[in-house]
Design an enzyme around this catalytic site. Structure first.
Site, PDB file in Angstrom:
ATOM      1  CG  ASP A 177      -2.843 -22.599 -20.729  1.00 58.76           C
ATOM      2  OD1 ASP A 177      -4.019 -22.255 -20.581  1.00 58.76           O
ATOM      3  OD2 ASP A 177      -1.927 -21.780 -20.958  1.00 58.76           O
ATOM      4  CG  ASP A 212      -1.670 -20.368 -24.812  1.00 57.87           C
ATOM      5  OD1 ASP A 212      -1.841 -19.263 -24.265  1.00 57.87           O
ATOM      6  OD2 ASP A 212      -0.638 -20.655 -25.462  1.00 57.87           O
ATOM      7  CG  HIS A 249      -0.352 -14.840 -30.973  1.00 60.22           C
ATOM      8  ND1 HIS A 249       0.566 -14.969 -29.956  1.00 60.22           N
ATOM      9  CD2 HIS A 249      -1.319 -14.017 -30.511  1.00 60.22           C
ATOM     10  CE1 HIS A 249       0.151 -14.261 -28.911  1.00 60.22           C
ATOM     11  NE2 HIS A 249      -0.993 -13.680 -29.222  1.00 60.22           N
ATOM     12  CE  LYS A 251      -3.743 -18.871 -20.547  1.00 57.64           C
ATOM     13  NZ  LYS A 251      -2.566 -18.994 -21.420  1.00 57.64           N
ATOM     14  CB  CYS A 280       0.126 -20.303 -18.362  1.00 57.18           C
ATOM     15  SG  CYS A 280       0.383 -19.653 -20.032  1.00 57.18           S
TER      16      CYS A 280
HETATM   17  C1  VGL Z   1       2.392 -21.038 -22.243  1.00 56.07           C
HETATM   18  C2  VGL Z   1       4.220 -20.365 -23.437  1.00 56.07           C
HETATM   19  C3  VGL Z   1       3.421 -19.842 -24.431  1.00 56.07           C
HETATM   20  C4  VGL Z   1       1.848 -21.728 -21.024  1.00 56.07           C
HETATM   21  C5  VGL Z   1       1.564 -20.518 -23.217  1.00 56.07           C
HETATM   22  O1  VGL Z   1       0.683 -22.195 -21.051  1.00 56.07           O
HETATM   23  O2  VGL Z   1       2.592 -21.815 -20.008  1.00 56.07           O
HETATM   24  N1  VGL Z   1       3.711 -20.941 -22.348  1.00 56.07           N
HETATM   25  N2  VGL Z   1       2.086 -19.930 -24.311  1.00 56.07           N
HETATM   26 ZN    ZN Z   2       0.859 -19.429 -25.923  1.00 50.49          ZN
END
Ligand code: VGL
Ligand code: ZN
Length: 201
Positions: free
Chosen positions: A12, A50, A56, A110, A155
């Site tokens: 991410d 992400d 969402h 994802k 993540c």
């Molecule tokens: C993430 C919060 C919401 C991450 C993704 O990549 O850590 N954190 N979506």
């Molecule tokens: Zn997210």
């Protein structure tokens, strides 16, 4: 050069998780150039993204009277509500401009189902919907994974825990990760990862 059975997972590294983004992780941009330099050492290279629809259910904006960074109950358990981030096709969902994505073998996305958030790059937050990453790694003969990226306590952590549970030998390169650190979540993540046998390097 690393061995054939080692993969790097770049988690991410997207504009919304870097300073100026919708869910900025402090120092998120500091890791981008060193990650770009490290990736070519690995023979198996996975980048994750992400990738949420605009409606969402992990977004506080979808819940009346609930603010970002509060917790709500989802059918699969407690869910932290986030500011809108990484909306499919938006500029904020793009990889950071200094991440060289030409070196990626595959990009795993994802969190694209409205009803389920996904921190782990292996399973969504219901802990049963797979992303396909385990099958990809197995079919390429991977046994060891090194994780870098954002965010250490979300993540990266959940991906590392799932990888360990799936039987991979797991290393998190903490210097090439940055954390959101909500209410002590970084310390808790470090402890959970260490308890699961993840190497914090
Ligand atoms: C993430 C919060 C919401 C991450 C993704 O990549 O850590 N954190 N979506
Ligand atoms: Zn997210």
């Amino acid at each position: 050069m690393r061995q054939d059975n080692e993969a790097i997972l770049v988690v991410d590294v997207q504009k919304d998780f870097c300073p100026g983004g919708a869910l900025a992780v402090p120092g998120g941009d500091e890791i981008v150039v060193p990650i770009t330099a490290l990736v070519p050492e690995f023979k198996v290279r996975v980048f994750t993204q992400d990738w949420h629809p605009a409606n969402h259910l992990s977004f506080a904006s979808q819940h009346q009277d609930l603010d970002p960074f509060t917790v709500t109950d989802m059918p699969y358990g407690p869910q932290i509500l986030w500011p809108d981030h990484c909306v499919i096709g938006s500029g904020g969902a793009a990889f950071h401009g200094r991440l060289d994505t030409r070196t990626a073998d595959i990009v795993i996305r994802k969190g694209f189902r409205r009803e389920i958030d996904s921190y782990s790059t292996f399973f969504e937050n219901d802990q049963s919907t797979p992303t396909g990453l385990d099958g990809y790694l197995r079919s390429r003969g991977v046994e060891r994974v090194t994780l870098v990226g954002l965010a250490t306590d979300f993540c990266v952590q959940y991906s590392a825990l799932d990888a360990a549970r799936l039987g991979y030998d797991v290393t998190v390169l903490e210097k090439l990760c940055r954390a959101i650190d909500l209410d002590g979540s970084l310390d808790a993540a470090r402890k959970s990862m260490a308890d699961a046998g993840v190497t914090l390097a």
